[in-house]
Design an enzyme around this catalytic site. Structure first.
Site, PDB file in Angstrom:
ATOM      1  N   CYS A 220       3.903 104.212   5.398  1.00  0.00           N
ATOM      2  CA  CYS A 220       2.528 103.938   5.811  1.00  0.00           C
ATOM      3  C   CYS A 220       1.947 105.282   6.214  1.00  0.00           C
ATOM      4  O   CYS A 220       2.256 105.800   7.280  1.00  0.00           O
ATOM      5  CB  CYS A 220       2.475 102.951   6.976  1.00  0.00           C
ATOM      6  SG  CYS A 220       0.794 102.691   7.578  1.00  0.00           S
TER       7      CYS A 220
ATOM      8  N   CYS B 234      -0.626 105.015   9.394  1.00  0.00           N
ATOM      9  CA  CYS B 234      -0.183 104.622  10.742  1.00  0.00           C
ATOM     10  C   CYS B 234       1.290 104.223  10.700  1.00  0.00           C
ATOM     11  O   CYS B 234       2.150 105.083  10.554  1.00  0.00           O
ATOM     12  CB  CYS B 234      -1.071 103.535  11.330  1.00  0.00           C
ATOM     13  SG  CYS B 234      -1.530 102.229  10.177  1.00  0.00           S
ATOM     14  N   SER B 235       1.599 102.930  10.802  1.00  0.00           N
ATOM     15  CA  SER B 235       3.006 102.530  10.890  1.00  0.00           C
ATOM     16  C   SER B 235       3.211 101.103  10.398  1.00  0.00           C
ATOM     17  O   SER B 235       4.089 100.409  10.894  1.00  0.00           O
ATOM     18  CB  SER B 235       3.477 102.649  12.335  1.00  0.00           C
ATOM     19  OG  SER B 235       2.630 101.866  13.162  1.00  0.00           O
ATOM     20  N   CYS B 236       2.393 100.634   9.446  1.00  0.00           N
ATOM     21  CA  CYS B 236       2.527  99.268   8.945  1.00  0.00           C
ATOM     22  C   CYS B 236       3.917  99.096   8.329  1.00  0.00           C
ATOM     23  O   CYS B 236       4.399  99.980   7.622  1.00  0.00           O
ATOM     24  CB  CYS B 236       1.445  98.976   7.906  1.00  0.00           C
ATOM     25  SG  CYS B 236      -0.217  99.132   8.600  1.00  0.00           S
TER      26      CYS B 236
END
Lengths: 122, 209
Positions: free
Chosen positions: B112, B115-117
């Site tokens: 991702c 971000c951090s999906c």
């Protein structure tokens, strides 16, 4: 093309160190609580905010704060700003409550931020 | 000091021996205020915390093992991971997850960049390196080099595909079934499936022969 600071796909960066210090950590109870609060205020029942708003709030922290805060510090900063923006909580009551909590804490006052992990330095 | 304080602290005693940080106090204050205002309840908060703790790569590994055993299930999983999870009594959540299949010709890896999906309902909370600048920046640009940093070398003849997750669509890798696993049952197969091979940075474990 102008990029915002979170938009880092394709940029140069150092090596990934999946086995080094900070590559993994057990999430602390307060970090899980941040996650839980976000899930609750964004669930079907409440729909107070969305994950897109969470990300917008994180991006609005700006490059300095974004790099300075740890991962879940960015999350709670964003969630709190958005809850204030939407009138769910008031900034004055938040400040008062934070002071009460800190004063009542057995080990007292505001600590230095925790050491950063790889995920924080993003 | 703590005695005349009316708010209960659900903290472990050993944590109270270290000073609170500004953002820990903010987290505690926001939680308390939301409960007092009736926006959330303490029971709901506890239930979600338990749910977070219950998520682990075991759920994703069970699905991968089932897909290796059952071609029909694999087809359903590739069509709709969330629905296929439901069949197995696994809650994959409401955000769509897409499974990308590794074959002899293609190796997939997920990232991702913004971000951090991450498919946390199927493999738990992401490791820190997944959220780190180096992984987010470089995986889309030089995935083969990043994979070698995990000790994974993909032959040049195999195409590497990188999938950039978003808040509305997450990915998981369906790894290729390892050689030598022919005689194993579903539970033994699931033991070969690690978190990292469902991210695509490693391959499944090979069975002890």
């Amino acid at each position: 093309m102008l990029r915002r600071h979170h938009d880092m796909g394709g940029l140069d960066a150092g090596p990934v160190d999946p086995f080094g210090p900070g590559a993994e950590h057990d999430y602390a109870p307060w970090e899980k609580k941040v996650d839980a609060i976000l899930r609750l205020v964004s669930d079907q029942k409440r729909q107070i905010m969305t994950v897109d708003e969470l990300r917008r709030g994180i991006e609005e922290l700006g490059p300095g704060v974004y790099d300075e805060l740890s991962y879940y510090e960015r999350w709670i900063a964003s969630v709190t700003n958005i809850l204030i923006e939407k009138g769910v909580i008031e900034i004055e009551e938040l400040g008062r409550r934070m002071a009460e909590i800190t004063d009542a804490w057995p080990a007292g006052g505001v600590a230095e931020a925790e050491p950063k992990t790889a995920g924080d330095l993003s | 000091m703590a005695q005349d304080h009316s708010h209960p602290h659900p903290h472990q005693p050993d944590l109270e021996e270290t000073p609170l940080t500004h953002y820990q106090a903010m987290t505690e204050a926001v939680g308390q205020l939301l409960i007092e205002k009736g926006v959330i309840s303490g029971e709901e908060l506890r239930a979600v915390l338990e749910q977070i703790d219950s998520k682990s790569p075991a759920a994703g590994a069970r699905m991968v093992a089932r897909a290796w055993m059952d071609d029909d299930f694999k087809a359903r999983m590739l069509a709709d991971v969330n629905k296929a999870a439901e069949e197995m009594g696994i809650d994959a959540g409401t955000i769509p997850i897409r499974a990308v299949e590794n074959t002899e010709a293609v190796h997939n890896v997920i990232v991702c960049t913004l971000c951090s999906c991450y498919p946390r309902n199927l493999i738990g909370l992401p490791p820190d390196w997944y959220k780190a600048r180096s992984y987010r920046s470089r995986t889309v640009r030089e995935p083969r080099v990043v994979l070698t940093e995990f000790g994974t070398t993909i032959p040049d003849a195999v195409e590497v595909r990188v999938h950039d997750s978003t808040a509305d669509l997450r990915y998981m890798v369906l790894p290729a079934r390892p050689a030598g696993s022919e005689g194993l049952d579903e539970a033994a197969l699931a033991d070969l499936v690690t978190r990292d091979c469902m991210i695509g940075v490693t391959l499944p474990k090979t069975p002890d022969l």
